[in-house]
Design a protein around this motif. Sequence first.
Motif, PDB file in Angstrom:
ATOM      1  N   GLN A  40      15.030  11.516   2.531  1.00  0.00           N
ATOM      2  CA  GLN A  40      14.889  11.039   3.908  1.00  0.00           C
ATOM      3  C   GLN A  40      13.610  11.559   4.575  1.00  0.00           C
ATOM      4  O   GLN A  40      13.174  11.045   5.587  1.00  0.00           O
ATOM      5  N   CYS A  41      12.967  12.567   3.960  1.00  0.00           N
ATOM      6  CA  CYS A  41      11.691  13.059   4.489  1.00  0.00           C
ATOM      7  C   CYS A  41      10.493  12.300   3.929  1.00  0.00           C
ATOM      8  O   CYS A  41       9.483  12.121   4.597  1.00  0.00           O
ATOM      9  N   GLY A  42      10.581  11.899   2.660  1.00  0.00           N
ATOM     10  CA  GLY A  42       9.489  11.144   2.054  1.00  0.00           C
ATOM     11  C   GLY A  42       8.335  12.040   1.605  1.00  0.00           C
ATOM     12  O   GLY A  42       8.467  13.259   1.484  1.00  0.00           O
ATOM     13  N   GLY A  43       7.182  11.436   1.376  1.00  0.00           N
ATOM     14  CA  GLY A  43       6.029  12.161   0.856  1.00  0.00           C
ATOM     15  C   GLY A  43       5.471  13.162   1.855  1.00  0.00           C
ATOM     16  O   GLY A  43       5.896  13.207   3.013  1.00  0.00           O
ATOM     17  N   GLU A  76      13.887   4.006  -0.974  1.00  0.00           N
ATOM     18  CA  GLU A  76      12.818   4.388  -1.906  1.00  0.00           C
ATOM     19  C   GLU A  76      12.825   5.902  -2.132  1.00  0.00           C
ATOM     20  O   GLU A  76      13.141   6.651  -1.219  1.00  0.00           O
ATOM     21  N   PRO A  77      12.440   6.366  -3.309  1.00  0.00           N
ATOM     22  CA  PRO A  77      12.206   7.791  -3.520  1.00  0.00           C
ATOM     23  C   PRO A  77      10.887   8.164  -2.855  1.00  0.00           C
ATOM     24  O   PRO A  77      10.108   7.286  -2.478  1.00  0.00           O
ATOM     25  N   PRO A  78      10.647   9.465  -2.631  1.00  0.00           N
ATOM     26  CA  PRO A  78       9.386   9.877  -1.993  1.00  0.00           C
ATOM     27  C   PRO A  78       8.172   9.551  -2.856  1.00  0.00           C
ATOM     28  O   PRO A  78       8.256   9.473  -4.073  1.00  0.00           O
ATOM     29  N   TYR A  79       7.040   9.333  -2.183  1.00  0.00           N
ATOM     30  CA  TYR A  79       5.778   9.089  -2.872  1.00  0.00           C
ATOM     31  C   TYR A  79       4.638   9.342  -1.898  1.00  0.00           C
ATOM     32  O   TYR A  79       4.845   9.364  -0.683  1.00  0.00           O
ATOM     33  N   ALA A  80       3.430   9.497  -2.450  1.00  0.00           N
ATOM     34  CA  ALA A  80       2.237   9.671  -1.616  1.00  0.00           C
ATOM     35  C   ALA A  80       1.066   8.985  -2.310  1.00  0.00           C
ATOM     36  O   ALA A  80       0.995   8.951  -3.539  1.00  0.00           O
ATOM     37  N   GLU A  81       0.186   8.426  -1.487  1.00  0.00           N
ATOM     38  CA  GLU A  81      -1.058   7.804  -1.964  1.00  0.00           C
ATOM     39  C   GLU A  81      -0.796   6.787  -3.067  1.00  0.00           C
ATOM     40  O   GLU A  81       0.148   6.002  -2.969  1.00  0.00           O
ATOM     41  N   SER A  82      -1.552   6.806  -4.127  1.00  0.00           N
ATOM     42  CA  SER A  82      -1.508   5.716  -5.108  1.00  0.00           C
ATOM     43  C   SER A  82      -0.161   5.630  -5.812  1.00  0.00           C
ATOM     44  O   SER A  82       0.231   4.578  -6.307  1.00  0.00           O
ATOM     45  N   PHE A  83       0.586   6.759  -5.820  1.00  0.00           N
ATOM     46  CA  PHE A  83       1.904   6.730  -6.472  1.00  0.00           C
ATOM     47  C   PHE A  83       2.861   5.820  -5.713  1.00  0.00           C
ATOM     48  O   PHE A  83       3.925   5.485  -6.210  1.00  0.00           O
ATOM     49  N   GLY A  84       2.500   5.464  -4.491  1.00  0.00           N
ATOM     50  CA  GLY A  84       3.367   4.576  -3.729  1.00  0.00           C
ATOM     51  C   GLY A  84       2.952   3.122  -3.791  1.00  0.00           C
ATOM     52  O   GLY A  84       3.658   2.257  -3.264  1.00  0.00           O
ATOM     53  N   ASP A  85       1.834   2.825  -4.417  1.00  0.00           N
ATOM     54  CA  ASP A  85       1.424   1.419  -4.553  1.00  0.00           C
ATOM     55  C   ASP A  85       2.502   0.661  -5.320  1.00  0.00           C
ATOM     56  O   ASP A  85       2.997   1.129  -6.343  1.00  0.00           O
ATOM     57  N   TRP A 140       0.841  -1.200   0.000  1.00  0.00           N
ATOM     58  CA  TRP A 140       0.000   0.000   0.000  1.00  0.00           C
ATOM     59  C   TRP A 140       0.866   1.236   0.000  1.00  0.00           C
ATOM     60  O   TRP A 140       1.789   1.377   0.824  1.00  0.00           O
ATOM     61  N   GLY A 141       0.576   2.170  -0.869  1.00  0.00           N
ATOM     62  CA  GLY A 141       1.396   3.366  -1.033  1.00  0.00           C
ATOM     63  C   GLY A 141       1.377   4.288   0.176  1.00  0.00           C
ATOM     64  O   GLY A 141       2.215   5.183   0.285  1.00  0.00           O
ATOM     65  N   ARG A 142       0.456   4.064   1.108  1.00  0.00           N
ATOM     66  CA  ARG A 142       0.352   4.920   2.295  1.00  0.00           C
ATOM     67  C   ARG A 142       0.757   4.173   3.559  1.00  0.00           C
ATOM     68  O   ARG A 142       0.501   4.661   4.666  1.00  0.00           O
ATOM     69  N   CYS A 143       1.411   3.032   3.401  1.00  0.00           N
ATOM     70  CA  CYS A 143       1.758   2.236   4.587  1.00  0.00           C
ATOM     71  C   CYS A 143       2.629   3.020   5.554  1.00  0.00           C
ATOM     72  O   CYS A 143       2.541   2.835   6.760  1.00  0.00           O
ATOM     73  N   TYR A 144       3.438   3.947   5.048  1.00  0.00           N
ATOM     74  CA  TYR A 144       4.314   4.719   5.946  1.00  0.00           C
ATOM     75  C   TYR A 144       3.523   5.686   6.824  1.00  0.00           C
ATOM     76  O   TYR A 144       4.045   6.207   7.806  1.00  0.00           O
ATOM     77  N   GLU A 145       2.275   5.955   6.466  1.00  0.00           N
ATOM     78  CA  GLU A 145       1.427   6.835   7.288  1.00  0.00           C
ATOM     79  C   GLU A 145       0.796   6.072   8.448  1.00  0.00           C
ATOM     80  O   GLU A 145       0.139   6.678   9.305  1.00  0.00           O
ATOM     81  N   GLN A 194       3.789  14.952  -3.125  1.00  0.00           N
ATOM     82  CA  GLN A 194       4.533  13.725  -3.365  1.00  0.00           C
ATOM     83  C   GLN A 194       5.912  13.715  -2.712  1.00  0.00           C
ATOM     84  O   GLN A 194       6.591  12.685  -2.724  1.00  0.00           O
ATOM     85  N   GLY A 195       6.352  14.846  -2.188  1.00  0.00           N
ATOM     86  CA  GLY A 195       7.713  14.935  -1.675  1.00  0.00           C
ATOM     87  C   GLY A 195       8.685  15.262  -2.798  1.00  0.00           C
ATOM     88  O   GLY A 195       8.323  15.267  -3.974  1.00  0.00           O
ATOM     89  N   LEU A 196       9.953  15.500  -2.413  1.00  0.00           N
ATOM     90  CA  LEU A 196      10.933  15.976  -3.389  1.00  0.00           C
ATOM     91  C   LEU A 196      12.262  15.267  -3.177  1.00  0.00           C
ATOM     92  O   LEU A 196      12.512  14.698  -2.116  1.00  0.00           O
ATOM     93  N   GLY A 197      13.167  15.363  -4.160  1.00  0.00           N
ATOM     94  CA  GLY A 197      14.552  14.953  -3.978  1.00  0.00           C
ATOM     95  C   GLY A 197      15.387  16.197  -3.720  1.00  0.00           C
ATOM     96  O   GLY A 197      14.879  17.323  -3.781  1.00  0.00           O
TER      97      GLY A 197
END
Length: 607
Positions: free
Chosen positions: A426-429, A490-499, A156-161, A435-438
């Motif tokens: 290291q901050c993530g989404g 992993e690169p940053p992601y949020a919601e479905s972009f992290g699936d 799940w793309g939001r598991c980190y939440e 979506q977060g940034l590099g």
Amino acid sequence: GGARYKDPRQPLNRRIEDLLARMTLAEKIGQMSQIERENATADVVRGYFVGSVLSGGGSVPAPQAPAEAWVEMVNEMQRAAMSTRLGIPMLYGIDAVHGHGNVYKATVFPHNVGLGCTRDPELVKKIGAATALEVRATGIPYVFAPCVAVCRDPRWGRCYESYSEDPRVVQQMTSSIIPGLQGEIPANGRRGAPFVAGQRNVAACSKHYVGDGGTTRGINENNTAASFHELLGVHMPPYYSAVIQGVSTVMVSFSSWNGVKMHANHFLVTDFLKNRLRFRGFVISDWRGLDKMTSPEHDDYITSVKLGILAAIDMVMIPYTYTEFIDDLTALVRNGTIPMSRIDDAVRRILRVKFTMGLFEDPYGDPSLAGELGKPEHRELAREAVRRSLVLLKNGKPGQKPLLPLPKKAGRILVAGSHADNLGYQCGGWTITWQGLGGNNLTAGTTILNGIKRAVQDHGTEVVYSESPDAGFVQRNKGRFDYAVVVVGEPPYAESFGDNLNLTIPEPGPSVIRVVCGGGIRCAVVLVSGRPLAVEPYVGAVDALVAAWLPGTEGEGVSDVLFGDYGFTGKLARTWFRSVEQLPMNVGDARYDPLFPFGFGLGLETQ
Ligand SMILES: OC[C@@H]1[C@@H](O)[C@H](O)[C@@H](O)c2nc(CNc3ccccc3)cn21
């Protein structure tokens, strides 16, 4: 004016009933509408009696806007709301899910996946309190946090939440972060009623109700197939805790339960949450949640409005198409499809939160709190949270002495990997943008590399940094390095972009591990990720393995434990699978064959 509802000495219910009796239908429906800040001009706020405004992920008054600019923006909207006939203040909400992540130079705390590993409720409560101060520094009194999802599948793309796969850990953290954010309910206070202690606290929002973390294969916004018993046992417990802690709002999930959209689920929203759990705050939809009730989206929208409002959503997050929502809901009330009693229940709940939190008495942001944003004490707290969140998975190869704690005094060390010197990674989404940034220019913080440099700077140790060293470099130099720290993930992601169905470490991570650790240099691998990843192929080759999750801006928390200034205390709050074919696989399952089990975490032998 002398109106009773404006008198804070009046009993709460007297204020609510007095105001409600004065309101037109347009004013009532306006209170139920939350619009996105980019549409919230004074004319719109005033003209539609808008009750709430939000910042969606990354929606800011200006790039790198300082606290003062935030306060001015919120107060300008508030002046418009206060200028309406009844002067009902609007409520501004934002996602402060790991600190005030949208805001430049705010303290970014570890995401929940890491906080769950601390098993430290007192720490998490302090994080709530610090987050509330940083949010108030920008003039905002309401946050769409905590996410109390019980993530049962790391695909799940939001598991980190999610704090954990175990509802009891999620309950423990929920019961801490909410009083941190909202303030502690006084001993003689009413439990189970919305509570916000004062102007240095914020109204919270437990989300996403219910079963968001239980969807099939972790597919975001999809279906959670579960018996009522399983739903109650796995996904509902945090809502008991949230209601008891006086959470002010609950946000409905995009997902479905056994094929029924949560945004249309009268049984779970009204019969269970409002009547059985006796939740007295307001229920808010998610972003365009009514549009997304159908597929295609927005198909037969007026029916979605009917179902959502009757299910008993009280406030609708309608970022852009608020006029359509207002027109449709007005028509549904006028033609009797929706009874005024339902509208009045929604408005009572919204007013109860606004009166309770003192919004009528203090509608404007307090510019004197600006110094709270990103202040050193909060960064120190975040650094401690980073230390407590790290989990030591391996330390030393069979028959060899442990590699950690790393000696600060070493001739030359190599630091490598895509995530060693990347603050955004290291901050993530949900950091500065949705979506977060590099990169390292997004906000203020310390990378893991800079933490390592600071740790060894007085010990005459040379730090060589190479993001992606090639085999030749390692072969030519392997005898010259005392050890290496390889930071990948992993690169940053949020919601479905992290699936993600394969959960492999993205390249060039594996290559760097193979080149450095397989090249004869003793290496500690630090994994920066929103969840467990497929690491079994690499475990044998590395001398030490550390799960750092998404630590946020205070990267020195990582070097603090790598060098033994502090011990490793983190314990896995998620099962670490061997291969994705095993998923879903959670602690307590009959078939349970993890690489590292729930609760696992090594200490340093010297600690
Ligand atoms: O940001 C508001 C909510 C958030 O609180 C929910 O947890 C989350 O499910 C959620 N998703 C969106 C969609 N965000 C979005 C941002 C930029 C462009 C399009 C959509 C907004 N929100």
